[in-house]
Design an enzyme around this catalytic site. Structure first.
Site, short mmCIF file in Angstrom:
data_model
loop_
_atom_site.label_atom_id
_atom_site.label_comp_id
_atom_site.label_asym_id
_atom_site.label_seq_id
_atom_site.Cartn_x
_atom_site.Cartn_y
_atom_site.Cartn_z
N TYR A 1 0.84 -3.81 -10.46
CA TYR A 1 1.96 -3.19 -11.17
C TYR A 1 1.73 -3.10 -12.67
O TYR A 1 2.10 -2.13 -13.30
CB TYR A 1 3.26 -3.96 -10.89
CG TYR A 1 3.74 -3.76 -9.47
CD1 TYR A 1 4.53 -2.66 -9.15
CD2 TYR A 1 3.36 -4.62 -8.45
CE1 TYR A 1 4.95 -2.42 -7.84
CE2 TYR A 1 3.77 -4.40 -7.13
CZ TYR A 1 4.56 -3.30 -6.84
OH TYR A 1 4.96 -3.06 -5.55
N GLU B 1 1.24 -11.44 -1.17
CA GLU B 1 1.44 -12.07 -2.48
C GLU B 1 1.78 -13.56 -2.42
O GLU B 1 2.91 -13.96 -2.76
CB GLU B 1 2.54 -11.32 -3.25
CG GLU B 1 2.27 -9.85 -3.43
CD GLU B 1 3.26 -9.17 -4.39
OE1 GLU B 1 4.28 -9.77 -4.73
OE2 GLU B 1 2.97 -8.04 -4.81
N ARG C 1 2.48 1.08 5.63
CA ARG C 1 2.40 -0.38 5.56
C ARG C 1 3.82 -0.95 5.66
O ARG C 1 4.66 -0.67 4.81
CB ARG C 1 1.75 -0.82 4.25
CG ARG C 1 1.80 -2.33 4.05
CD ARG C 1 1.06 -2.81 2.80
NE ARG C 1 1.20 -4.25 2.71
CZ ARG C 1 1.81 -4.91 1.72
NH1 ARG C 1 2.33 -4.26 0.70
NH2 ARG C 1 1.91 -6.22 1.75
N GLU D 1 0.02 -2.02 -2.81
CA GLU D 1 1.26 -1.69 -3.50
C GLU D 1 0.94 -1.25 -4.91
O GLU D 1 0.05 -1.81 -5.56
CB GLU D 1 2.23 -2.90 -3.62
CG GLU D 1 2.92 -3.28 -2.34
CD GLU D 1 3.85 -4.48 -2.50
OE1 GLU D 1 4.39 -4.68 -3.62
OE2 GLU D 1 4.01 -5.22 -1.52
N HIS E 1 6.01 -11.22 4.65
CA HIS E 1 6.46 -10.69 3.36
C HIS E 1 7.72 -11.48 2.98
O HIS E 1 8.79 -10.91 2.76
CB HIS E 1 6.69 -9.18 3.45
CG HIS E 1 6.63 -8.47 2.13
ND1 HIS E 1 5.79 -7.41 1.87
CD2 HIS E 1 7.32 -8.66 0.98
CE1 HIS E 1 5.98 -6.97 0.63
NE2 HIS E 1 6.89 -7.73 0.06
N ASN F 1 -2.15 -5.66 -4.80
CA ASN F 1 -0.90 -5.09 -5.33
C ASN F 1 -1.00 -5.12 -6.84
O ASN F 1 -1.22 -6.18 -7.44
CB ASN F 1 0.31 -5.92 -4.90
CG ASN F 1 0.57 -5.81 -3.40
OD1 ASN F 1 -0.10 -5.06 -2.69
ND2 ASN F 1 1.55 -6.57 -2.92
C1 FCB Z 1 6.04 -6.88 -5.13
C2 FCB Z 1 6.59 -7.15 -3.75
C3 FCB Z 1 7.44 -6.04 -3.20
C4 FCB Z 1 8.30 -5.41 -4.24
C5 FCB Z 1 7.49 -5.04 -5.46
C6 FCB Z 1 8.27 -4.37 -6.54
O1 FCB Z 1 5.82 -8.09 -5.77
O2 FCB Z 1 5.54 -7.38 -2.85
O3 FCB Z 1 8.17 -6.55 -2.12
O4 FCB Z 1 9.34 -6.26 -4.54
O5 FCB Z 1 6.88 -6.19 -5.98
#
Ligand code: FCB
Length: 447
Positions: free
Chosen positions: A296, A168, A79, A347, A123, A294
């Site tokens: 985290y 995002e 990607r 992500e 992006h 995405n």
């Molecule tokens: C996300 C972004 C990516 C990177 C990660 C850690 O929000 O899409 O570009 O910065 O976080």
């Protein structure tokens, strides 16, 4: 026990992800115009280490070696994102064919190596010329974006397996126009909500513009979603979590998947809500082929602010490691949105202060992070969620936006002085998972 490919549905795609501004460098080469990140990085105090993406990982020149690295990991897919200012230096009109040539070589390079190309069109590197005309606060930007998407899909066509319109939109609106942490660095909620609406509209317009051009390629969008949990079951904490979920997640999910803004948040925003023209929501909610997620971390919400649960571990970003949140999120999406398209984890990853030791980089926390989150995805799949792929963020250390080069998310360590790439233990671990070959990386016990 470590996980294997067999824990995932048939055809599940494993890959790695990057984005243009974070890795390419070559900021002024072959006709690329300036982007809002070039401008923002030059404003004092915006970037922690006062750095910028002028050189970054020099991927613009080193891409063949970088694709070899991806192939070497045993990945199925890559990607990447396309830099709009390489394609249209002024953001509209004139097309710079040298920019298209670059991405064409890159995509053909992936195909030669048996890698599926997954492109993201935006992006965050908006052409500066469009920012000068208002950026995403201007409704026109949505239509310029669709024109740009049409140009890219017209050249790359079905060689690309999937096109994500936006990465995002929460970040490119709220974080950029309200919180002021990302380019263009404004602090105005009304402008941020206008930007968010025009981003979503731009997504819809771009999907419509590309539909006629590609037959095989999937079209979709990538959202950063963060499940919001209440700090306790007290009413005010539950309300705080509901509000956080609404502003962060539902504000984007509901227009895309239900053709409406969430009523509770619409009310909470009062006079700052965006102007929505007739037809906008139908445009935004037109069917797509996938939704990129995405993930985290989660948030834990109390009436007087977010709390950091004791006993949890945190990454160098200060983000709580909470794999179960990914399972919960995926299962919830399936439950709440009947029109949900197939999902991809586009992500997922973690920053830690990596240090090379000899020719190795030991990053046991990141190995643990990836393993636990992949297990979380497998659990969701077993619960019936249609999730079809996973992209680790990131292939290699890179320019981490407002943090500059002070945060390393890579599977591959980058020495920015020499541009040498060194596989971290997490890369070796991922390679073992993807190839089924043994690894020399100790696997952490299940938590
Ligand atoms: C996300 C972004 C990516 C990177 C990660 C850690 O929000 O899409 O570009 O910065 O976080």
């Amino acid at each position: 026990m470590t996980i294997t490919r067999n824990d995932f549905p048939d055809g599940f795609v494993f890959g790695v992800a990057t984005s243009s501004y974070q890795i390419e460098g070559a900021a002024r080469e072959d006709g690329r115009g300036p982007s809002i990140w070039d401008t923002f990085c030059r404003e004092p105090g915006r970037i922690r280490d006062a750095s910028n993406g002028d050189v970054a990982c020099d991927h613009y020149h080193r891409w063949p070696g970088d694709l070899d690295l991806i192939r070497g990991l045993g990945a199925d897919a890559y990607r990447f994102s396309v830099a709009w200012p390489r394609i249209q230096p002024d953001g509209k009109g004139r097309v710079n064919s040298a920019g298209l040539d670059f991405y064409e070589r890159l995509v053909d390079g992936m195909l030669e190596r048996g890698l599926e190309p997954h492109a993201t069109l935006y992006h965050w590197d908006l052409p500066q010329a469009l920012q000068d005309a208002g950026g995403w606060v201007s409704r026109d930007t949505a239509f310029h974006f669709a024109e740009y998407a049409h140009v890219v899909a017209g050249r790359l066509g079905d060689r690309v397996v999937s096109y994500a319109t936006l990465n995002e939109p929460w970040c490119s609106s709220i974080l950029s126009y309200q919180i002021g942490e990302h380019a263009p660095g404004l602090r105005d909620r009304r402008l941020a909500l206008a930007a968010a609406h025009h981003l979503l509209l731009g997504h819809g317009e771009a999907v419509a513009a590309m539909r006629g051009l590609v037959r095989e390629a999937g079209l979709g969008i990538v959202l950063n979603l963060q499940p919001a949990y209440p700090a306790s079951d007290r009413g005010e904490d539950v309300a705080a979590a509901r509000l956080a979920d609404g502003t962060f997640n539902r504000w984007f999910l509901d227009p895309l998947l239900r053709a409406e803004y969430p009523e509770d948040i619409w009310e909470a925003y009062g006079a700052d809500v965006p102007e929505v023209q007739p037809g906008d929501l139908a445009r935004i909610a037109q069917p797509t082929d996938f939704l990129g997620v995405n993930y985290y971390s989660r948030s834990v919400n109390g009436a007087s602010g977010n709390v950091r649960p004791a006993g949890s571990s945190y990454t160098q970003m200060g983000w709580e490691v909470y794999p179960q949140g990914l399972t919960d999120l995926l299962v919830r999406l399936k439950g709440d949105y009947p029109d949900l398209p197939p999902l991809f984890i586009t992500e997922n990853g973690a920053a830690y202060p990596d240090e090379p030791s000899g020719d190795r980089v030991h990053d046991p926390e990141r190995v643990r992070y990836f393993q636990a989150h992949l297990e979380a995805v497998a659990r969701a799949a077993r619960q019936g969620v249609d999730v079809r792929g996973y992209f680790a963020w990131s292939l290699m250390d890179n320019f981490e936006w407002a943090y500059g080069y002070t945060r390393r998310f890579g599977l591959v360590y980058v020495d920015y002085e020499t541009q040498a790439r060194v596989l971290k233990d997490s890369a070796r671990w991922y390679r073992a998972l993807l190839t089924g070959q043994p690894s020399d990386v100790p696997v952490a016990a299940d938590d």
